[in-house]
Design a protein around this motif. Structure first.
Motif, short mmCIF file in Angstrom:
data_model
loop_
_atom_site.label_atom_id
_atom_site.label_comp_id
_atom_site.label_asym_id
_atom_site.label_seq_id
_atom_site.Cartn_x
_atom_site.Cartn_y
_atom_site.Cartn_z
N SER A 8 0.94 -1.15 -0.61
CA SER A 8 0.04 0.00 -0.22
C SER A 8 1.37 1.39 -0.22
O SER A 8 0.20 2.13 -0.01
N THR A 9 2.40 1.20 0.13
CA THR A 9 3.23 2.02 -0.10
C THR A 9 3.01 3.11 -1.02
O THR A 9 3.01 3.08 -2.45
N ARG A 10 2.54 4.48 -1.65
CA ARG A 10 2.24 5.40 -2.58
C ARG A 10 4.28 5.90 -2.64
O ARG A 10 3.61 7.55 -1.54
N LEU A 11 4.19 6.01 -2.96
CA LEU A 11 5.63 6.13 -3.50
C LEU A 11 6.44 7.66 -4.36
O LEU A 11 5.90 7.57 -5.65
N ILE A 12 6.76 9.06 -4.21
CA ILE A 12 7.30 10.00 -4.50
C ILE A 12 8.87 9.90 -4.53
O ILE A 12 9.79 9.72 -3.86
N VAL A 13 9.25 10.31 -5.63
CA VAL A 13 10.91 9.99 -5.54
C VAL A 13 11.49 11.56 -6.37
O VAL A 13 10.79 12.13 -7.13
N GLN A 14 12.01 12.03 -5.45
CA GLN A 14 12.59 13.84 -5.22
C GLN A 14 13.42 13.04 -6.21
O GLN A 14 14.59 12.45 -5.52
N GLY A 15 13.69 14.30 -7.17
CA GLY A 15 14.81 14.21 -8.22
C GLY A 15 15.26 12.68 -9.17
O GLY A 15 15.62 12.34 -9.34
N ILE A 16 13.49 12.48 -9.44
CA ILE A 16 12.88 11.42 -10.31
C ILE A 16 14.19 11.27 -11.47
O ILE A 16 14.60 10.90 -12.37
N THR A 17 14.13 12.97 -12.52
CA THR A 17 14.64 13.27 -13.61
C THR A 17 16.01 13.57 -13.87
O THR A 17 16.97 13.00 -14.46
N GLY A 18 16.69 13.42 -12.25
CA GLY A 18 18.77 13.05 -12.26
C GLY A 18 19.09 11.31 -12.84
O GLY A 18 18.15 10.82 -12.48
N ARG A 19 20.40 11.27 -12.52
CA ARG A 19 21.04 9.89 -13.37
C ARG A 19 20.83 8.95 -12.27
O ARG A 19 19.62 8.35 -12.55
N ASP A 20 20.41 9.39 -10.73
CA ASP A 20 20.55 8.50 -9.80
C ASP A 20 18.87 8.46 -10.07
O ASP A 20 18.58 7.11 -9.39
N GLY A 21 18.44 9.53 -9.60
CA GLY A 21 16.99 8.56 -9.58
C GLY A 21 16.30 8.33 -10.46
O GLY A 21 15.67 7.35 -10.99
N SER A 22 16.44 8.46 -11.56
CA SER A 22 15.91 7.86 -12.91
C SER A 22 15.77 6.36 -12.85
O SER A 22 15.11 5.62 -13.34
N PHE A 23 17.49 6.07 -12.24
CA PHE A 23 17.98 4.98 -12.29
C PHE A 23 17.36 3.93 -11.45
O PHE A 23 17.46 2.44 -11.51
N HIS A 24 17.89 4.46 -10.88
CA HIS A 24 16.63 3.93 -9.11
C HIS A 24 15.29 3.49 -9.67
O HIS A 24 14.65 2.81 -8.94
N THR A 25 14.59 4.70 -9.64
CA THR A 25 12.53 4.31 -10.00
C THR A 25 13.11 3.56 -10.59
O THR A 25 12.13 2.66 -10.81
N GLN A 26 13.33 3.29 -12.15
CA GLN A 26 13.10 1.95 -13.34
C GLN A 26 13.52 0.82 -12.13
O GLN A 26 12.48 0.06 -12.46
N LYS A 27 14.88 0.76 -11.32
CA LYS A 27 14.26 -0.63 -10.71
C LYS A 27 13.45 -0.54 -9.54
O LYS A 27 12.69 -2.22 -9.66
N MET A 28 12.55 0.11 -8.81
CA MET A 28 12.12 0.82 -7.68
C MET A 28 10.34 0.08 -8.51
O MET A 28 9.88 -1.11 -8.23
N LYS A 29 10.69 0.16 -9.90
CA LYS A 29 9.78 0.21 -10.51
C LYS A 29 9.06 -1.47 -11.25
O LYS A 29 7.93 -1.78 -11.22
#
Length: 290
Positions: A8-29
């Protein structure tokens, strides 16, 4: 049930468009984490990985009802990012950023507490509830769903211990890397209480290191409040006094913070302390009688 994060966790990523943010967003997704949005000032209205991007956390929370945030921003902006998340109503904030000034961390931590939120980090790998949610940079492939809770000051040692557990057939209920800076959010005592109260956790592994007195305080809490089996490991046993070892918080000052003191305190509280991470699964099996 697990601690802190789940389906039920609803997550937002602060810094999602940066290199690390976008890379790990994809992994988490890819793992299945419910990422409902991200923030990047000036890029609101765009999408990345089919996830909506907002200019501010306030907008993200209003539009997505997010309850958790993970922060991938440079250290000099990290305190403001933490405080913005807490002020916007986020209940759990995970700060991955490394190199955050200690005074900034103190200010941000106090603000989070005043808002009634919880902070993990800074300078941490985040957390994982296997089979449910990944919020952080932990390697998902080494985890297995099970009944062992893991809490750690060290990211890489978290990975090593989880790997040793998994290859020995012992899955994890929750794993939390709390960070190795002098000032961080949730620490051993709070996380031990959560794991003690979690019905899906049957035993606990705590990974400490030299510096500070967190492990000694944890030992006192375990002695008085924890009934589940606990196995520990202390990194930095060969570190000379006055020498910082990796983490900003891993430094022995004067006569306090030594590995020997921490091991003695834990053993006095009934915690078996492993000499090597590879010893932990066998110790746990002995404690659990399996």
């Amino acid at each position: 049930m697990s601690i802190l994060i789940n389906e039920s966790t609803r997550l937002i990523v602060q810094g999602i468009t940066g290199r690390d943010g976008s890379f790990h967003t994809q992994k988490m997704k890819e793992y299945g984490t419910n990422i409902v949005g991200g923030t990047s000032p000036g890029k609101g209205g765009s999408r990345i990985l089919d996830i909506p991007v907002f200019d501010t956390v306030y907008q993200a929370v209003e539009q997505t009802q997010a309850n958790t945030s993970i922060i991938f921003v440079p250290a000099r902006f990290a305190a403001d990012a933490i405080m913005e998340a807490a002020d916007a109503g986020i209940g759990l904030i995970i700060c991955i950023s490394e190199g955050m000034p200690t005074l900034d961390a103190i200010k941000a931590h106090r603000f989070v507490q005043q808002k009634g939120a919880m902070l993990i980090g800074p300078n941490c790998p985040g957390l994982m509830s296997p089979g449910k949610s990944l919020v952080g940079i932990l390697p998902a492939q080494i985890f297995k769903k099970g009944n062992i809770g893991v809490i750690s000051r060290s990211g890489t040692l978290t990975y090593e211990v989880v790997y040793q557990l998994t290859v020995n057939g012992m899955g994890q209920s929750s794993a939390v890397g709390m960070g190795g800076d002098p000032v961080v959010g949730l620490y051993f005592r709070e996380l031990l209480e959560m794991l003690q109260n979690d019905p899906e956790t049957d035993a606990i592994v705590m990974i400490g290191e030299i510096g500070g007195n967190a492990e000694e305080l944890a030992a006192e809490y375990i002695k008085n409040h924890v009934t589940k089996p606990v196995v520990g490991f202390i990194a930095g046993q060969a570190a000379p006094a006055g020498k910082q070892m990796g983490h900003a918080g891993a430094i022995i000052a004067g006569s306090s913070g030594t590995a020997a003191d921490k091991i003695a305190a834990l053993e006095a509280a009934g915690v078996r302390v492993a000499k090597e991470p590879a010893d932990i699964p066998g110790m746990l099996k002995a404690k659990l009688g399996v």
